[in-house]
Design a protein around this motif. Sequence first.
Motif, mmCIF file in Angstrom:
data_model
loop_
_atom_site.group_PDB
_atom_site.id
_atom_site.type_symbol
_atom_site.label_atom_id
_atom_site.label_comp_id
_atom_site.label_asym_id
_atom_site.label_seq_id
_atom_site.Cartn_x
_atom_site.Cartn_y
_atom_site.Cartn_z
ATOM 1 N N SER A 62 1.971 47.384 -77.012
ATOM 2 C CA SER A 62 0.709 46.749 -76.639
ATOM 3 C C SER A 62 0.005 46.161 -77.851
ATOM 4 O O SER A 62 -0.679 45.124 -77.729
ATOM 5 C CB SER A 62 -0.202 47.762 -75.947
ATOM 6 O OG SER A 62 -0.454 48.877 -76.797
ATOM 7 N N SER A 63 0.148 46.766 -79.037
ATOM 8 C CA SER A 63 -0.509 46.234 -80.236
ATOM 9 C C SER A 63 0.035 44.857 -80.591
ATOM 10 O O SER A 63 -0.723 43.963 -81.005
ATOM 11 C CB SER A 63 -0.324 47.196 -81.413
ATOM 12 O OG SER A 63 1.046 47.395 -81.688
ATOM 13 N N TRP A 64 1.365 44.678 -80.425
ATOM 14 C CA TRP A 64 1.955 43.367 -80.717
ATOM 15 C C TRP A 64 1.553 42.354 -79.638
ATOM 16 O O TRP A 64 1.216 41.211 -79.944
ATOM 17 C CB TRP A 64 3.475 43.466 -80.793
ATOM 18 C CG TRP A 64 4.129 42.150 -81.094
ATOM 19 C CD1 TRP A 64 4.327 41.593 -82.337
ATOM 20 C CD2 TRP A 64 4.664 41.205 -80.151
ATOM 21 N NE1 TRP A 64 4.947 40.377 -82.219
ATOM 22 C CE2 TRP A 64 5.165 40.106 -80.892
ATOM 23 C CE3 TRP A 64 4.776 41.168 -78.765
ATOM 24 C CZ2 TRP A 64 5.760 39.008 -80.289
ATOM 25 C CZ3 TRP A 64 5.367 40.078 -78.164
ATOM 26 C CH2 TRP A 64 5.852 39.013 -78.913
ATOM 27 N N VAL A 65 1.575 42.773 -78.396
ATOM 28 C CA VAL A 65 1.199 41.880 -77.297
ATOM 29 C C VAL A 65 -0.237 41.407 -77.471
ATOM 30 O O VAL A 65 -0.551 40.219 -77.298
ATOM 31 C CB VAL A 65 1.378 42.587 -75.934
ATOM 32 C CG1 VAL A 65 0.822 41.726 -74.799
ATOM 33 C CG2 VAL A 65 2.853 42.897 -75.683
ATOM 34 N N ASP A 66 -1.116 42.326 -77.867
ATOM 35 C CA ASP A 66 -2.520 41.945 -78.085
ATOM 36 C C ASP A 66 -2.649 41.013 -79.290
ATOM 37 O O ASP A 66 -3.410 40.039 -79.242
ATOM 38 C CB ASP A 66 -3.379 43.191 -78.293
ATOM 39 C CG ASP A 66 -3.487 44.043 -77.040
ATOM 40 O OD1 ASP A 66 -3.230 43.513 -75.944
ATOM 41 O OD2 ASP A 66 -3.796 45.255 -77.163
ATOM 42 N N PHE A 67 -1.931 41.327 -80.363
ATOM 43 C CA PHE A 67 -1.998 40.500 -81.575
ATOM 44 C C PHE A 67 -1.522 39.079 -81.292
ATOM 45 O O PHE A 67 -2.102 38.103 -81.791
ATOM 46 C CB PHE A 67 -1.133 41.126 -82.674
ATOM 47 C CG PHE A 67 -1.003 40.274 -83.905
ATOM 48 C CD1 PHE A 67 -2.039 40.181 -84.819
ATOM 49 C CD2 PHE A 67 0.169 39.559 -84.148
ATOM 50 C CE1 PHE A 67 -1.922 39.377 -85.960
ATOM 51 C CE2 PHE A 67 0.296 38.757 -85.278
ATOM 52 C CZ PHE A 67 -0.753 38.674 -86.190
ATOM 53 N N MET A 68 -0.463 38.953 -80.466
ATOM 54 C CA MET A 68 0.093 37.640 -80.141
ATOM 55 C C MET A 68 -0.608 36.995 -78.949
ATOM 56 O O MET A 68 -0.159 35.979 -78.434
ATOM 57 C CB MET A 68 1.591 37.761 -79.861
ATOM 58 C CG MET A 68 2.422 38.215 -81.065
ATOM 59 S SD MET A 68 2.326 37.109 -82.479
ATOM 60 C CE MET A 68 3.149 35.656 -81.834
ATOM 61 N N GLU A 69 -1.710 37.604 -78.503
ATOM 62 C CA GLU A 69 -2.538 37.058 -77.422
ATOM 63 C C GLU A 69 -1.792 36.968 -76.098
ATOM 64 O O GLU A 69 -1.833 35.963 -75.382
ATOM 65 C CB GLU A 69 -3.102 35.687 -77.831
ATOM 66 C CG GLU A 69 -3.956 35.761 -79.095
ATOM 67 C CD GLU A 69 -4.356 34.396 -79.619
ATOM 68 O OE1 GLU A 69 -3.912 33.380 -79.038
ATOM 69 O OE2 GLU A 69 -5.095 34.335 -80.614
ATOM 70 N N THR A 70 -1.063 38.038 -75.781
ATOM 71 C CA THR A 70 -0.353 38.218 -74.505
ATOM 72 C C THR A 70 0.529 37.015 -74.141
ATOM 73 O O THR A 70 0.287 36.307 -73.152
ATOM 74 C CB THR A 70 -1.358 38.482 -73.360
ATOM 75 O OG1 THR A 70 -2.344 39.417 -73.799
ATOM 76 C CG2 THR A 70 -0.632 39.053 -72.144
ATOM 77 N N PRO A 71 1.563 36.768 -74.919
ATOM 78 C CA PRO A 71 2.438 35.624 -74.626
ATOM 79 C C PRO A 71 3.258 35.863 -73.366
ATOM 80 O O PRO A 71 3.625 36.999 -73.050
ATOM 81 C CB PRO A 71 3.335 35.548 -75.858
ATOM 82 C CG PRO A 71 3.400 36.959 -76.350
ATOM 83 C CD PRO A 71 2.036 37.543 -76.080
ATOM 84 N N SER A 72 3.578 34.800 -72.650
ATOM 85 C CA SER A 72 4.414 34.896 -71.453
ATOM 86 C C SER A 72 5.058 33.552 -71.183
ATOM 87 O O SER A 72 4.708 32.542 -71.810
ATOM 88 C CB SER A 72 3.571 35.324 -70.239
ATOM 89 O OG SER A 72 2.571 34.354 -69.970
ATOM 90 N N GLY A 73 6.016 33.553 -70.268
ATOM 91 C CA GLY A 73 6.661 32.314 -69.846
ATOM 92 C C GLY A 73 7.253 31.523 -71.000
ATOM 93 O O GLY A 73 7.922 32.055 -71.877
#
Length: 519
Positions: A62-73
């Motif tokens: 979650s720390s990486w997902v938050d840092f990268m601003e929740t990337p998707s697609g």
Amino acid sequence: MTKDTHRNVMGNGLRAVLPPDQKHWWQVPHLIKLNCLIGGLLLFSSTVGYDSSLMTGLQSLSSWVDFMETPSGAWLGFISAIQSLGSMLGLPIQAWGANKFGRKPCVLVGYFFLFLGVGIQVGAHSPAMFIASRFFIGIAGGWFQAAIILLAEIAYPTHRSRLTAMYHCQYYIGSTLSAWLVFGCRNINSMWAWKVPSLCQIVFPLLALPVVVLCPESPRWMISQDRHEEARSFLVKYHAGGDEAAPLVAFQMDEITRSIIMERESKNSTSWLDMLRTKGNRHRLFISLTLGTFAQWNGIGIVSYYLTLILKTIGITSVTQQTLINGFLQVWNLVMAVVGSMLVDVAGRRTLFLLSTCIMLVSYIIITGLSATFAHSHVSSVGTAVIPFLFLYYGGYDIAFTPLVMAYPAEIWPFALRAKGVALTSVSTYLALLFNQFVNPIALDSIAWKYYIIYICLLLVIMGTIYFTYPETRGYSLEEIAVVFDGDDASMTAVAELRKEAESNKKEIEHVESSPKGI
């Protein structure tokens, strides 16, 4: 593999000049030294494995997902693909440098880009810095590909097949460490949860650095630069244990020298266009391009880079469960890849490729059926049943595509085009990977398990292509393999004569030894 098996899979010419009392390599001091150096070169595959699989683990934090601003697609696909773009940029330059300056300097260049990329990644303060770091790490991976060329050209003849096959297996040592390190850092309540695994990308290269410094240059490259005495000194020291008069040294010097001279005198040189000028080279080119593509379009691109998304589609959403499954999966990959590398001279390349594709096809059909059932029923036991078939699928992939995706191209190309041939396989792999990294997350979000059906069809195409176009190369030296692709062309006449000469000399020696004394 027994000592006798080594001889059974070798060509007659090479068999005739091997020491009659050939021992296991760990009983021979000069082979211990050589294989320890090669062991260091194997670590570069671990480096690439760690770097590539790191993205799979980071997506669970979650720390990486938050840092990268929740990337998707598509944006998540781009972040994963940027490393591949860097490798694609580095590979053609590396292929030119490997022929111009030698195999060893190219490996050293990779260190510069790796340390630059890791430094930026650990110190990243924004998603843009993280993305830039992955690009430089990708460039490093492209330069590190010179390691397998160097390995193939310095290995002892009876060890070459298994050692080159072992090279890409070490990918999973890196990916295993990455997976378990991410698992261990998952509960750190800061950005160090992903920065610690990022920093550890330098571990394998640092372990390999002393070996790279001590490792000699390829004797084949030295002969191509008319440095014959240096090449001979290498063969005497590492292949013959200091025996200047060893028949194996004379055989290899003659074989390599004649092969390189004939490459120079023939229409083939070292340009990229030379890959199209003969029927044999076009066949090699087809294999190099299709093998690199097949290595990613057999379904591995989904289960390796987007394992987290797959597990979510079957109801496994816990970070602990996801990282734990990924960790055990990497250990399984390593075991099965090593098993495959040990079988390359026993079963042969074609058999392993075909068996691998069959196992993947059956596994994918079952995975698709179970995923479809879970999507309609939401029964957790059905989703969980997918997991063992993911392991079975990976086992199928590992016994052939992991050990041979680099080893097969490294052995089928002649010296002058070997670096370019391996680079092309890697480029085709990265191109297929780029497609996967952009398309797979979008397709999985849109149609979920139905996307697997495309890969079932692709596996059928892969099986047919391998059956009709991939020849067996077991039992040939690097120079002798040319006869498989070029037939009895003039370029192979000298090598064929050399083999006959070695066999004739062996028969004469056996005749003298068996004759009664005094006659």
